[in-house]
Write an enzyme that holds these catalytic residues in place. Structure first.
Site, short mmCIF file in Angstrom:
data_model
loop_
_atom_site.label_atom_id
_atom_site.label_comp_id
_atom_site.label_asym_id
_atom_site.label_seq_id
_atom_site.Cartn_x
_atom_site.Cartn_y
_atom_site.Cartn_z
N THR A 7 0.82 -1.21 0.00
CA THR A 7 0.00 0.00 0.00
C THR A 7 0.86 1.26 0.00
O THR A 7 0.44 2.31 -0.51
CB THR A 7 -0.95 -0.02 1.23
N SER A 54 1.25 -7.70 -0.75
CA SER A 54 1.97 -8.70 0.05
C SER A 54 1.13 -9.91 0.42
O SER A 54 1.66 -10.91 0.90
CB SER A 54 2.57 -8.06 1.31
N THR A 87 1.67 -4.19 4.21
CA THR A 87 1.50 -4.45 5.65
C THR A 87 0.91 -5.83 5.95
O THR A 87 1.10 -6.36 7.04
CB THR A 87 0.58 -3.40 6.30
N ASP A 88 0.18 -6.40 4.96
CA ASP A 88 -0.64 -7.58 5.29
C ASP A 88 0.17 -8.78 5.76
O ASP A 88 -0.26 -9.50 6.67
CB ASP A 88 -1.52 -7.96 4.10
C1 SIN Z 1 -0.24 -5.28 1.03
O1 SIN Z 1 -0.03 -5.88 2.08
O2 SIN Z 1 0.53 -5.32 0.07
C2 SIN Z 1 -1.48 -4.46 0.88
C3 SIN Z 1 -1.95 -3.88 2.16
C4 SIN Z 1 -1.01 -2.90 2.77
O3 SIN Z 1 0.15 -2.72 2.41
O4 SIN Z 1 -1.47 -2.24 3.75
#
Ligand code: SIN
Length: 324
Positions: A7, A54, A87-88
């Site tokens: 993100t 991710s 973040t995921d």
């Molecule tokens: C991801 O994990 O690539 C999408 C969500 C995020 O980064 O918050």
């Protein structure tokens, strides 16, 4: 700087929405250009290693990441490495890097909860803070870190604990190891654990899956996985590592057939007790300590890849979970 997507590199045609966007679209050069203040902190060389959401993290990208961290760490003029990530599943990559990248050069992950085009995007400050930490002498030999929301977390300990808030990351047992406030990088403690040696990243990963204990789980999933030939199972157990009786039976059979079984907790925080003598509610399975199921899976996979015989040696496997 090694960019992988997420993100932090996301964009949207609607700046007012932080939920409707496409992750992993903005190149790392544009992310850097958006933060002119970086120029006063460090000279940055950037590599776009991948552009992924991710949730789709792969073993291949993990291997590449470890390889590039090793390469850049060995360059005499590199003071630190920053990795941008979604973040995921960041907590899994952080665990892998914690185990596989042991050295003195700071390795700092960063991410964002809001896409780069959103109102109050958090990525630019997180990026700047991550570079500030990577360039800070205090970050030397602190292992792999996550810098987000003005906090510094140990990569081993940190996990995502909220679907959307900018303060989504916590280190549930011990808290952040430091803070960033403008140019002030302040470490308040050292990480709880740093591995004594770097774990090799396998060419072929052993199959390790996660099963959960809940009301009336049945044994069908464990039996199917054992029959499919998995090398290891991590149980997201209840509370302090308690496993439903029907799963204890199925897992005992799986362990008897050579599957390594590790108990973690589905609570999100705390240590899973090492039963001595074994509690019937827990089975005799190895405790993941304070590692959540996703982090425990990474350690179990690396351990089984390095020493397949560990499945038959729960005491040695327990020692690895106690040390790492
Ligand atoms: C991801 O994990 O690539 C999408 C969500 C995020 O980064 O918050």
């Amino acid at each position: 700087m090694l960019a992988t997507g997420g993100t932090i590199a996301g964009s949207s045609s609607n700046p007012a929405s932080s939920a409707k966007y496409q992750a992993a679209t903005v190149p790392v050069t544009a992310l850097l250009d958006a933060v002119p203040a970086l120029g006063a902190v460090a000279r940055i060389e950037a590599e776009q290693l991948a552009q992924v959401d991710s949730k789709d993290m792969s073993f291949a990208l993990w291997s590449r990441l470890v390889e590039r961290v090793a390469f850049w760490s060995a360059q005499p003029d590199v003071s630190g490495i920053v990795i941008t990530h979604g973040t995921d599943t960041l907590e899994e990559t952080a665990m892998l890097l914690h185990l596989a990248c042991v050295g003195t050069v700071p390795v700092v992950l960063t991410a964002a909860m809001r896409p780069s085009t959103s109102l109050s995007a958090d990525g630019p400050l997180n990026l700047l803070d991550a570079v500030r930490v990577a360039a800070d002498a205090g970050a030397t030999a602190k292992g792999v870190l996550l810098v987000i929301n003005q906090e510094i977390h140990a990569g081993r300990d940190v996990m995502k604990a909220h679907t959307s808030a900018v303060n989504a990351f916590v280190s549930p047992v011990s808290g952040p190891i430091g803070f960033v406030q403008d140019n002030l990088v302040r470490f308040v403690r050292t990480p709880s654990r740093l591995p004594a040696k770097a774990w090799p990243v396998p060419g072929a990963w052993p199959q390790v899956e996660i099963v959960a204990s809940y009301a009336e789980p049945g044994r069908i999933v464990v039996d199917a996985l054992a029959q499919a030939g998995v090398s290891g199972l991590v149980v997201a157990a209840a509370g302090n590592g308690s496993v439903h009786q029907s799963l204890v039976e199925a897992l005992t059979d799986a362990a008897g057939a050579g599957v390594a079984v590790v108990r973690s907790s589905r609570t999100g925080a705390g240590h899973v007790a090492i039963p001595a003598p074994p509690r019937p509610a827990a089975g005799v399975f190895v405790s993941a300590g304070d590692l959540n199921p996703y982090k425990a899976r990474v350690l179990l996979a690396l351990a089984l890849a390095a020493e397949p015989g560990l499945a038959k040696d729960p005491a040695a496997l327990q020692a690895l979970f106690t040390e790492n």
